[in-house]
Design a protein around this motif. Structure first.
Motif, PDB file in Angstrom:
ATOM      1  N   ARG A 131     -20.651  35.174 -19.572  1.00 39.84           N
ATOM      2  CA  ARG A 131     -20.328  35.703 -18.247  1.00 39.84           C
ATOM      3  C   ARG A 131     -20.338  37.225 -18.299  1.00 39.84           C
ATOM      4  O   ARG A 131     -19.630  37.832 -19.107  1.00 39.84           O
ATOM      5  N   ILE A 132     -21.133  37.818 -17.398  1.00 38.13           N
ATOM      6  CA  ILE A 132     -21.256  39.288 -17.368  1.00 38.13           C
ATOM      7  C   ILE A 132     -20.797  39.776 -16.001  1.00 38.13           C
ATOM      8  O   ILE A 132     -21.435  39.462 -14.979  1.00 38.13           O
ATOM      9  N   LEU A 133     -19.685  40.535 -15.960  1.00 39.33           N
ATOM     10  CA  LEU A 133     -19.153  41.048 -14.710  1.00 39.33           C
ATOM     11  C   LEU A 133     -19.262  42.561 -14.670  1.00 39.33           C
ATOM     12  O   LEU A 133     -18.983  43.250 -15.666  1.00 39.33           O
ATOM     13  N   ILE A 134     -19.675  43.061 -13.501  1.00 42.66           N
ATOM     14  CA  ILE A 134     -19.742  44.502 -13.265  1.00 42.66           C
ATOM     15  C   ILE A 134     -19.092  44.783 -11.918  1.00 42.66           C
ATOM     16  O   ILE A 134     -18.751  43.861 -11.177  1.00 42.66           O
TER      17      ILE A 134
ATOM     18  N   VAL B 259     -28.036  39.948  -9.219  1.00 42.95           N
ATOM     19  CA  VAL B 259     -26.580  39.823  -9.348  1.00 42.95           C
ATOM     20  C   VAL B 259     -26.051  38.838  -8.305  1.00 42.95           C
ATOM     21  O   VAL B 259     -26.687  38.554  -7.287  1.00 42.95           O
ATOM     22  N   GLU B 260     -24.837  38.367  -8.585  1.00 49.20           N
ATOM     23  CA  GLU B 260     -24.142  37.446  -7.679  1.00 49.20           C
ATOM     24  C   GLU B 260     -22.801  38.067  -7.324  1.00 49.20           C
ATOM     25  O   GLU B 260     -22.020  38.421  -8.212  1.00 49.20           O
TER      26      GLU B 260
ATOM     27  N   LYS C 169     -15.012  45.649  -5.865  1.00 51.52           N
ATOM     28  CA  LYS C 169     -16.115  44.718  -5.630  1.00 51.52           C
ATOM     29  C   LYS C 169     -16.718  44.315  -6.960  1.00 51.52           C
ATOM     30  O   LYS C 169     -17.168  45.173  -7.725  1.00 51.52           O
ATOM     31  N   VAL C 170     -16.739  43.007  -7.200  1.00 48.15           N
ATOM     32  CA  VAL C 170     -17.176  42.487  -8.497  1.00 48.15           C
ATOM     33  C   VAL C 170     -18.462  41.687  -8.311  1.00 48.15           C
ATOM     34  O   VAL C 170     -18.611  40.949  -7.329  1.00 48.15           O
TER      35      VAL C 170
ATOM     36  N   LEU D  70     -26.944  38.076 -13.316  1.00 42.87           N
ATOM     37  CA  LEU D  70     -27.642  36.825 -13.595  1.00 42.87           C
ATOM     38  C   LEU D  70     -28.779  37.027 -14.591  1.00 42.87           C
ATOM     39  O   LEU D  70     -28.842  36.374 -15.621  1.00 42.87           O
ATOM     40  N   HIS D  71     -29.708  37.900 -14.245  1.00 43.15           N
ATOM     41  CA  HIS D  71     -30.841  38.156 -15.127  1.00 43.15           C
ATOM     42  C   HIS D  71     -31.605  39.366 -14.623  1.00 43.15           C
ATOM     43  O   HIS D  71     -31.326  39.910 -13.555  1.00 43.15           O
ATOM     44  N   ARG D  72     -32.581  39.758 -15.380  1.00 34.83           N
ATOM     45  CA  ARG D  72     -33.447  40.861 -14.968  1.00 34.83           C
ATOM     46  C   ARG D  72     -34.360  40.354 -13.855  1.00 34.83           C
ATOM     47  O   ARG D  72     -34.759  39.192 -13.850  1.00 34.83           O
TER      48      ARG D  72
END
Length: 645
Positions: A601-604, A618-619, A634-635, A639-641
């Motif tokens: 899981r990658i969150l930004i 992104v999601e 805001k998070v 997902l992927h490139r």
């Protein structure tokens, strides 16, 4: 603060940081200069300075033969013709009579005639008593040779030569004390007799009555520490012998030629004629500064009469202003000269660091010193060369070595602070900027914009509970090594390992001045997270058949302001990254740990997304309240490139 002022302040800080090691230069300069001065005072450098003097003598342009002089040399062939040595009174009387018929201005007889040899002594005495004839004697007549008893003392000069410890004649003794009182040298008597015809007579110098002046030349006597000499024997009245050339100083003919009348009257009329032995078997030959010259033979020696001719020519040129006499600096000036070059050596060693640059700069410095000394030498000045050269070289070497050690120590500090987990590109950049970064052995706090990267293993506690400590350590190192490689590949720095995870930073320790650089750091961090996901998939496939845990990881990424620098006390510190940005990245990683859509899981947040330039899919997770934060952020989940299918 305006950008220009900030830039000037940064430059000032950099300059001040470069001055931190100047006490090292001062200590090296003082120590080496003091040691050299002491060594020089005890004469340990005199031989080298004299060698340098001889080298300068051989390198300077030579003067043509002196047209005012004629040398009549007694050669080996002359001895075979005469079949006698010493020459008979009759032969010398015949030679002097033939010469007087050609009207010379002065005749100098560099042959001892203190007692009769053969017949016709009265004819020789008659010739020796001619007013323009100068004969020779020794200073010490008890151990040497007395003057001709029938000749006036005003027509006699001593022919003793001063020989330095290395056997070379470099000095001209003008006056000496004998048992009868003050004595004139042979060359000085001859020169005064010739100069009298030009209206030039000896007198005291107006500046110093103790100094001899002839015409334009003031003959300042040598001191014990003049030029390269140290504690030299300065008995009598000495000057440095300024040789005219290493080749014949004047026209030279043999005794046989002179007796046979094979002399052009123009060679003699109004000139100085010097008569002496030149046959090597007679042992009246001496080493001079020209002796090692390859063009003159490996061990070339100059006859005594030729040396006296050099002295006569020097006196005549000084009196007429044709050539300068040698001059020297005072002891204080010489010490200052040595200190200046020693200081310059330390300065070169301090400014330049690369070995090739140090070597080239040192060579240029020594070349400049040599050129300066040779330039002064061509103008009559003999100043120290070896002592300042040693001071320059030793201080340059000492400071360069110390700087090299200091660089090594600084490198150790940087690596201790940043750890070994730094990309090679970052390490090189850090090392090049170490003077700006390092202050008193620490990295001062720097405000900058960076991207923080936190990674953690989900459910690590339960995994650790089921595994042996050694197996757990090996398994965890396998994971962290794979992740660390991805961080370093993208020019990130691993700030710390957190047991089952790590904290990495993209964009430190050098501040990013452009928005493009900050955006690139954020993109590198997200690419690293996606690469970590790929590595995890490979590792899980490898671990499963080995009976090792198959895991999931969480990554939190945030871009914002931080302060980076040394953190800790005097004896222990580490490179710390502080700021709310670090807290936000950590909270993103640990947010709702059970909410794990996939293995990684990658969150930004919006702050990082703004720098991604729409390169990643992104999601949105909406505005979330992170633990310990009052305001929502805001998070987004990466997902992927976007170039992926």
């Amino acid at each position: 603060m305006k950008k220009g002022k900030r830039f000037r302040l940064k430059q000032l800080r950099r300059s001040l940081s470069n001055l931190s090691g100047l006490p090292l230069v001062a200590i090296a300069v003082f120590g080496i200069a003091s040691s050299l001065i002491a060594i020089r005072h005890f004469g340990k450098l005199e031989a080298w300075e004299l060698y340098a003097y001889d080298r300068f003598v051989r390198l300077r342009p030579e003067s043509p033969p002196d047209p005012r002089l004629l040398l009549i040399g007694i050669t080996e062939e002359d001895l075979r013709q005469q079949k006698q040595w010493p020459l008979s009174d009759r032969a010398i009387a015949q030679l002097l009579q033939k010469l007087q018929a050609l009207e010379p201005q002065v005749i100098g007889l560099d042959l001892f005639r203190d007692f009769p040899i053969g017949s016709r002594r009265e004819r020789l005495v008659e010739q020796l008593q001619q007013p323009n004839v100068i004969s020779i004697r020794s200073i010490d007549t008890f151990a040497g040779t007395a003057p001709p008893p029938e000749v006036s003392p005003e027509q006699v000069g001593f022919n003793d030569l001063l020989i330095d410890p290395d056997g070379v004649v470099r000095r001209n003794l003008l006056f000496a004390e004998g048992e009868e009182g003050g004595l004139f040298s042979f060359s000085l008597r001859v020169a005064i007799e010739y100069l009298d015809s030009l209206g030039i007579t000896p007198q005291s110098s107006a500046k110093n009555p103790n100094n001899l002046q002839l015409g334009q030349g003031v003959f300042v006597p040598l001191r014990a520490h003049s030029g390269g000499y140290q504690n030299a024997d300065i008995g009598g009245y000495q000057i440095l012998l300024n040789y005219r050339s290493g080749t014949p100083v004047a026209r030279e003919i043999s005794l046989t030629q002179a007796l046979s009348g094979a002399i052009d009257p123009a060679w003699v009329k109004g000139k100085i004629v010097l008569i002496g032995s030149t046959a090597p078997n007679l042992r009246d030959i001496f080493f001079t500064p020209y002796s090692p010259s390859a063009s003159l033979g490996e061990r070339y020696k100059m006859s005594g009469v030729a040396v006296h001719a050099q002295m006569v020519s020097q006196i005549l040129d000084a009196a007429t202003g044709a050539r300068l006499l040698f001059w020297y600096w005072s002891e204080r000036q010489e010490l200052l000269w040595i200190a200046i070059w020693t200081l310059l050596g330390g300065g070169v060693g301090w400014v330049f660091r690369h070995p090739l640059t140090v070597f080239c700069s040192g060579a240029v410095g020594l070349g400049l010193l040599w050129s300066s000394c040779f330039y002064l030498f061509l103008r009559g000045g003999w100043v120290p060369l070896v002592a300042p050269g040693l001071g320059f070289s030793l201080t340059l070497g000492a400071v360069a070595i110390a700087r090299s050690y200091d660089s090594y120590r600084q490198r150790q500090i940087v690596m201790e602070l940043l750890g070994q987990n730094t990309a090679p590109e970052i390490a090189r950049t850090l090392w090049q900027a170490r003077d700006t970064l390092l202050q008193s052995g620490k990295l001062p706090g720097v405000e900058l914009t960076a991207t923080i990267f936190f990674l953690d293993v989900r459910g690590f506690s339960s995994i650790a509970e089921r595994m042996e400590p050694r197996d757990l350590l090996n398994w965890l190192n396998e994971l962290l090594d794979a992740i660390a490689r991805e961080v370093l590949t993208r020019q990130g720095i691993i700030n710390k390992f957190t047991g089952d995870g790590l904290m990495a930073v993209f964009g430190i320790p050098l501040p990013r001045d452009r928005a493009e650089e900050i955006a690139l750091d954020a993109q590198h961090a997200v690419e690293c997270a996606l690469a970590a996901r790929d590595r995890l998939s490979e590792l899980n496939q490898n671990w499963q058949p080995r009976g090792l845990p198959v895991i999931q990881i969480r990554i939190g990424i945030f871009t914002g302001a931080v302060v980076a620098g040394s953190l800790g006390g005097k004896d222990r510190w580490e490179y710390g990254i502080l700021g709310d940005s670090v807290n936000i990245a950590a909270r993103l990683e640990s947010y709702e740990k059970q909410r794990q859509p996939d293995s990684c899981r990658i969150l930004i947040t919006q702050e990082t997304l703004n720098h991604l330039r729409d390169r990643f899919e992104v999601e949105s997770w909406g505005s979330l309240a992170l633990k310990g934060k009052q305001r929502q952020v805001k998070v987004y989940r990466v997902l992927h490139r976007k170039n992926e299918d």
